[in-house]
Design an enzyme around this catalytic site. Sequence first.
Site, PDB file in Angstrom:
ATOM      1  CB  SER A 161      -0.871   0.001   1.260  1.00 38.70           C
ATOM      2  OG  SER A 161      -1.506   1.249   1.457  1.00 38.70           O
ATOM      3  CE1 TYR A 179      -4.521  -1.869   4.924  1.00 32.48           C
ATOM      4  CE2 TYR A 179      -3.262   0.149   4.577  1.00 32.48           C
ATOM      5  CZ  TYR A 179      -3.977  -0.921   4.069  1.00 32.48           C
ATOM      6  OH  TYR A 179      -4.150  -1.039   2.716  1.00 32.48           O
TER       7      TYR A 179
END
Length: 265
Positions: free
Chosen positions: A158, A171
């Site tokens: 990401s 995350y």
Amino acid sequence: MGSRSRFCLRESLMFEQMKGKVALVTGAASGIGRASALGFAKVGSRVIVADRDRKGGLETVDLIEQLGAEAVFEPVDVSNIDQVEALIAGIVARFGRLDYALNNAGAEAPQMPLHLSTEGDWDRCLAINLKGVWACMRAELRQMVGQPEGGVIVNTSSLGGLIAVPENCAYAAAKHGVIGLTKTAAVEYAQRSIRVNALCPGVTWTPMMQRLTAEAPDLLQKIMPPMGRAGTPEEMAGLVVFLCSPAASYINGQAIAVDGAALAV
């Protein structure tokens, strides 16, 4: 023959070599995973659609079959090592090989400051987003090292694997970890005809992003990149298929941002 015609010819020959190859995509029931599964199908690869979501997975298979390509759905929870091992064993039993793998299955974590985060949220996020990638890579590599042609692995990290993700520590940690796994594996297997790279999507209009923006309506505007729009799953899938193609044969160990110029600011 004009330059455009020569380019199209080279492009078609590049993807011609991907016909009949076997591609695994985890998290393929929707979003980037579904788009990537369709991308592999469009170049003629046989696709294993793997996901916990049976309904969405079967919908992806149906879309692939509408293209005239071959696909099969396999249920898997990537945080469960036994299920991952069974998935790869089943692929090899059915197809005899594994050429490409996109380790894409992932999950979001609740938005909150680190001091309010919980052990349960941390464990769940790391189990799917990091341990799941490790488990898949381990099983995939065991097969690929025994193949003369090796293979190619792409891991979905990401933009949050390259920069901070305020109020989402789990995350950020998981996605940074995916890049560490990617780079380490790329070096370990560089001389065994196996390449490993990471896709780092920026703001992308996926079901996950839709859920996040539903919970925080002003979020999308806050994180909008200079291009002024969210990316599409298909734009991410384009890089995935390219990285697995012969045209990317010297690209290895990279974490590539597809982010609408967000990192350029």
